[in-house]
Design a protein around this motif. Structure first.
Motif, PDB file in Angstrom:
ATOM      1  N   PHE A  97      -6.575   8.872  10.751  1.00 47.93           N
ATOM      2  CA  PHE A  97      -5.179   8.547  11.284  1.00 47.93           C
ATOM      3  C   PHE A  97      -4.197   8.385  10.029  1.00 47.93           C
ATOM      4  N   ALA A 123      -0.292   7.959   8.590  1.00 48.54           N
ATOM      5  CA  ALA A 123       1.328   7.601   9.035  1.00 48.54           C
ATOM      6  C   ALA A 123       1.760   6.740   7.877  1.00 48.54           C
ATOM      7  N   VAL A 126       8.774   0.345   4.383  1.00 43.28           N
ATOM      8  CA  VAL A 126       9.454   1.529   5.150  1.00 43.28           C
ATOM      9  C   VAL A 126       8.776   1.171   6.561  1.00 43.28           C
ATOM     10  N   ALA A 162       3.951  -8.913   1.547  1.00 42.86           N
ATOM     11  CA  ALA A 162       3.218  -7.555   1.975  1.00 42.86           C
ATOM     12  C   ALA A 162       1.937  -7.626   1.825  1.00 42.86           C
ATOM     13  N   GLU A 218      -2.152  -5.983   3.024  1.00 38.40           N
ATOM     14  CA  GLU A 218      -2.941  -4.664   3.257  1.00 38.40           C
ATOM     15  C   GLU A 218      -4.260  -5.266   4.248  1.00 38.40           C
ATOM     16  N   LEU A 269      -4.830  -4.106  14.602  1.00 40.33           N
ATOM     17  CA  LEU A 269      -3.352  -4.112  14.381  1.00 40.33           C
ATOM     18  C   LEU A 269      -2.722  -4.357  15.723  1.00 40.33           C
ATOM     19  N   ILE A 321       6.334  -8.637  12.448  1.00 38.06           N
ATOM     20  CA  ILE A 321       5.380  -7.815  11.574  1.00 38.06           C
ATOM     21  C   ILE A 321       5.417  -6.367  11.544  1.00 38.06           C
ATOM     22  N   ASN A 322       5.721  -5.656  10.531  1.00 37.38           N
ATOM     23  CA  ASN A 322       6.063  -4.425  10.529  1.00 37.38           C
ATOM     24  C   ASN A 322       4.822  -3.576   9.800  1.00 37.38           C
ATOM     25  N   PHE A 323       4.440  -2.315  10.510  1.00 37.12           N
ATOM     26  CA  PHE A 323       3.346  -1.591   9.911  1.00 37.12           C
ATOM     27  C   PHE A 323       3.895  -0.584   8.829  1.00 37.12           C
ATOM     28  N   ASN A 324       3.564  -0.468   7.701  1.00 34.08           N
ATOM     29  CA  ASN A 324       4.232   0.386   6.700  1.00 34.08           C
ATOM     30  C   ASN A 324       3.486   1.710   6.630  1.00 34.08           C
ATOM     31  N   GLY A 325       2.171   1.668   6.972  1.00 31.63           N
ATOM     32  CA  GLY A 325       1.436   2.744   6.610  1.00 31.63           C
ATOM     33  C   GLY A 325      -0.079   2.573   7.208  1.00 31.63           C
ATOM     34  N   PHE A 326      -0.586   3.696   7.704  1.00 30.80           N
ATOM     35  CA  PHE A 326      -1.943   3.661   8.039  1.00 30.80           C
ATOM     36  C   PHE A 326      -2.665   4.751   7.572  1.00 30.80           C
ATOM     37  N   HIS A 327      -3.930   4.481   6.762  1.00 30.07           N
ATOM     38  CA  HIS A 327      -4.672   5.758   6.371  1.00 30.07           C
ATOM     39  C   HIS A 327      -6.197   5.918   6.432  1.00 30.07           C
ATOM     40  N   TYR A 361      -7.492   1.838   6.034  1.00 30.89           N
ATOM     41  CA  TYR A 361      -6.726   0.666   5.597  1.00 30.89           C
ATOM     42  C   TYR A 361      -5.189   0.800   6.185  1.00 30.89           C
ATOM     43  N   LYS A 371      -0.924  -0.947   5.795  1.00 24.90           N
ATOM     44  CA  LYS A 371      -0.120  -1.633   4.851  1.00 24.90           C
ATOM     45  C   LYS A 371       0.758  -2.365   5.855  1.00 24.90           C
ATOM     46  N   ASP A 411       4.309  -5.163   6.417  1.00 26.85           N
ATOM     47  CA  ASP A 411       5.194  -6.471   5.530  1.00 26.85           C
ATOM     48  C   ASP A 411       5.366  -7.325   6.779  1.00 26.85           C
ATOM     49  N   LEU A 438      -0.518  -8.149  -1.206  1.00 29.55           N
ATOM     50  CA  LEU A 438      -0.153  -7.037  -2.087  1.00 29.55           C
ATOM     51  C   LEU A 438       0.967  -7.603  -3.123  1.00 29.55           C
ATOM     52  N   GLU A 439       1.756  -8.515  -2.306  1.00 29.60           N
ATOM     53  CA  GLU A 439       2.959  -9.211  -3.075  1.00 29.60           C
ATOM     54  C   GLU A 439       3.106 -10.543  -2.689  1.00 29.60           C
TER      55      GLU A 439
END
Lengths: 441, 441
Positions: free
Chosen positions: A290, A292, A302, B186, B188, B217, B285-291, B308, B310, B312, B345-346
């Motif tokens: 996955f 993104a 972002v 922010a 994770e 999520l 709630i905003n999802f910045n990334g998914f990896h 994981y 990320k 904000d 994270l912050e």
């Protein structure tokens, strides 16, 4: 060392020296030619068939009332990461009772074991039995042309039984054999919600592709791993009493695997028969990746525009890999995921399972048990996949896999190897199988 | 060009020549010294305060019955990707009526506008009004030390009104101002299901971390973007009738943004007042990334061990960024996600909104309208975040942001610039604001 082991080592050294990496299109022509040469050395007539990807080696010869077909492949996985190899991947190295090289097990070691077993049979009984070989060069990239090849060469491949590419002993040293493989189809799901990435403050009003894709993935299965896609199970052939019996006989490895993998528990708390049934006889959807948005250190405000996930679907008889993308699309539509695109990455392989009541299954098991001096474990299906279906379908013969590896062989990984002791007993089991099939059958 | 524009250009050229990239710790000492020198050139007493990250420039001087505090920062975002810049990011270039450089708008252009406006006031009225400046050097990395700095320097910062760092005109050229910023935290989320990656055939029995994280999520919000975490909204201060009125006056940009962003629709189909309310006055709630797992070409039959994401969380008064991780953990526990770890994270920034009924808000708006000759748009909050809260909290004064940019200024991006015409009118608005505040207040 026995003379046949010396011969095997020399042969294997020649084969692994060719870097036949199908994913990179390396040395495939040379690989096919070398395999044809080796099979001709046995007294078989071999030819390279073209028009189906890398050359397919087809060989036949020997005498007998019935025919045994061997399926193998001469291509290998890439050796990467190279830095993790203790020795050169394309040079056979003997170390601590084992032979190391890319392909030492998968599948050059297996091919050599068969050649050597046939030679031993010939020496012992004075004739070469009636065998055929089909050795392809793109198994490691999903055998995309093999189904067509088998369909187009039914006559040339005709046999009453098929010996599948590989096998070995399990973690406790018990020999095993299997009569089937799961099918597979590989897909990608994609979501695009905006023309470009935005500042995350817009997340208050702009849809997030990670949310959409997460929700879509979560809708595909339940907490225990059961697939929730409508129609997914409707072609699953119920297990026969014999198949259930065979599954129940497989020793329970769940506790040992739990520890080896570092997992708290298996899906649905499965163990014993339920574990075996899920792993070997049930389909599943697996998420491979996955990706993104931002994945670096710390945070980044972002709102990504796109997200994608890769998944593979493992199938059991009589599920159809060509139907799965349609079922997935229908499921996504029905659950409001009009924004999730389904892309087929590989057209896939159909599931296959031989008739466990076929005498060849019992014969192969007996050969293993006589050579190893202990009970062999029979798997109706393996958890993995391979191009077995077209053989069963077009030739109407059962296929059984057995061989010379062990769970530590590091197939597809650095430092691939086989233990010489496993190889030796594997060859003797193959010899015994040839004897039972051609002399006592 | 007016003389004050020539002066501004020279000053801005000096400031942007210093590559004060806080994320890379570059040229911050030199940047702080240069800012102190510029402010001393105005007749203020400036000093560098240490012990709170890069030096904080604190300056004060002038005469008057009340004090106006300017908040700005001398650090900038990294210039990457460099290849997308048409000119050197650290050299001021005038081109087609605009000034280009990293920091040309954010925030060196704004700082220069204020200095020039004060000079104009001084020339016109014969004295420097009573102002203070706080110019920090780590705004672009989340101002981690500023809240402590403000708490420790209440006296030195004391003022009856605060002018926030930046502003400008909107997409239609209307000047705007704002009286608040959202808070942010922010985080994770991490899931680990096995000790290492496995062959995907084990997906039939081994849990998949992508499934677990996707499901977690998806549980955090609904289809319309409403947050489903229990207690998430309980500290949200209801909007006052005046705040609602101000939100209703913001021109509806939803259709124009939909087109600009290439989105089909906004969350919940929001437009008009609802759009403004969500974007400027609601948390999300905003999802910045998914990896996780494989992300290369084609497919790979892997069952990843870890995943994981990320995210904000944007906050509005009186939500508390320190409480959010606890609420998230509680939500995940309550929904069975014992395997999902929450990492901060912050530490984040608290939301802030000035009292819209405070006379300074009306005064700033009037200054803008007089300078631009048209109605100004007032935002109770911006959608973005910043360290405004400690100022409001410790100084008990309202903060208003206005400035010299426009939506095409490419803040944080290559080819950052301001249009000279916007700058000129922005300076005149600042001058008018100083006059209204110090001469007519």
């Amino acid at each position: 060392m026995e003379a046949f082991l010396e011969e095997a080592k020399a042969l294997l050294a020649e084969l692994v020296a060719l870097p036949t990496v199908s994913a990179e299109g390396r040395a495939l022509e040379e690989g096919a030619k070398k395999v044809a040469e080796v099979l001709e050395g046995l007294g078989l007539r071999a030819e390279l068939k073209r028009g189906y990807g890398p050359p397919v080696v087809l060989a036949e010869g020997g005498v007998g009332e019935r025919t045994l077909l061997f399926y193998n492949h001469y291509d290998v996985q890439p050796p990467d990461p190279l830095e993790l190899w203790a020795t050169d991947p394309f040079t056979l190295v003997e170390k601590e009772g084992a032979w190391y090289a890319r392909g030492a097990h998968d599948d050059k070691g297996e091919l050599v074991a068969r050649v050597v077993a046939l030679r031993l049979f010939q020496e012992k009984h004075g004739f070469l039995p009636r065998v055929r070989f089909v050795v392809e060069g793109e198994e490691e990239v999903g055998s995309p042309h093999l189904a067509d090849f088998v369909r187009d060469h039914k006559e040339a491949l005709g046999a009453e039984a098929i010996l599948w590419e590989a096998g070995g002993v399990d973690a406790r040293g018990r020999p095993y054999l299997y009569a089937g493989l799961k099918g597979i189809v590989a897909l990608e799901l994609r979501v695009k919600t905006a023309a470009f990435d935005l500042h995350s403050s817009y997340g208050a009003v702009v849809e997030n592709p990670i949310y959409r894709l997460s929700k879509a993935l979560a809708s595909l299965r339940d907490e225990e791993g059961r697939v929730l896609v409508e129609g997914f199970y409707h072609r699953v052939r119920p297990l026969t009493p014999l198949e259930m019996e065979v599954l129940a006989e497989i020793p329970d490895e769940s506790e040992a695997l739990k520890e080896a993998f570092g997992v708290r528990d298996f899906l649905g708390g499965a163990r014993n028969l339920e574990f075996n049934q899920r792993l070997y006889a049930e389909p599943c959807i697996n998420f491979n990746g996955f990706h993104a948005g931002y994945g670096g250190p710390g945070s980044k405000t972002v709102l990504p525009a796109e997200a994608y996930a890769k998944l593979d679907v493992r199938l059991v008889p009589d599920q159809d890999p060509e139907e799965i993308p349609t079922l997935l699309r229908r499921h996504l539509e029905a659950h409001g995921f009009h924004d999730v695109e389904v892309v087929v990455l590989e057209k896939g392989e159909r599931p296959a399972r031989s008739d466990l009541a076929h005498p060849f299954v019992a014969l192969a098991r007996r050969a293993l048990e006589e050579a190893f001096g202990e009970k062999a474990v029979l798997y109706p299906n393996m958890a993995g996949s391979g191009p077995m279906h077209p053989f069963l379908h077009h030739l109407g013969a059962p296929a059984v896999g057995l061989g010379v590896g062990y769970p530590g062989s590091r197939v597809h990984s650095p430092n691939e190897h086989i233990r010489i002791r496993d190889f030796e007993r594997g060859v003797l089991a193959l010899l015994r199988l040839l004897e039972l099939y051609f002399l006592e059958g």
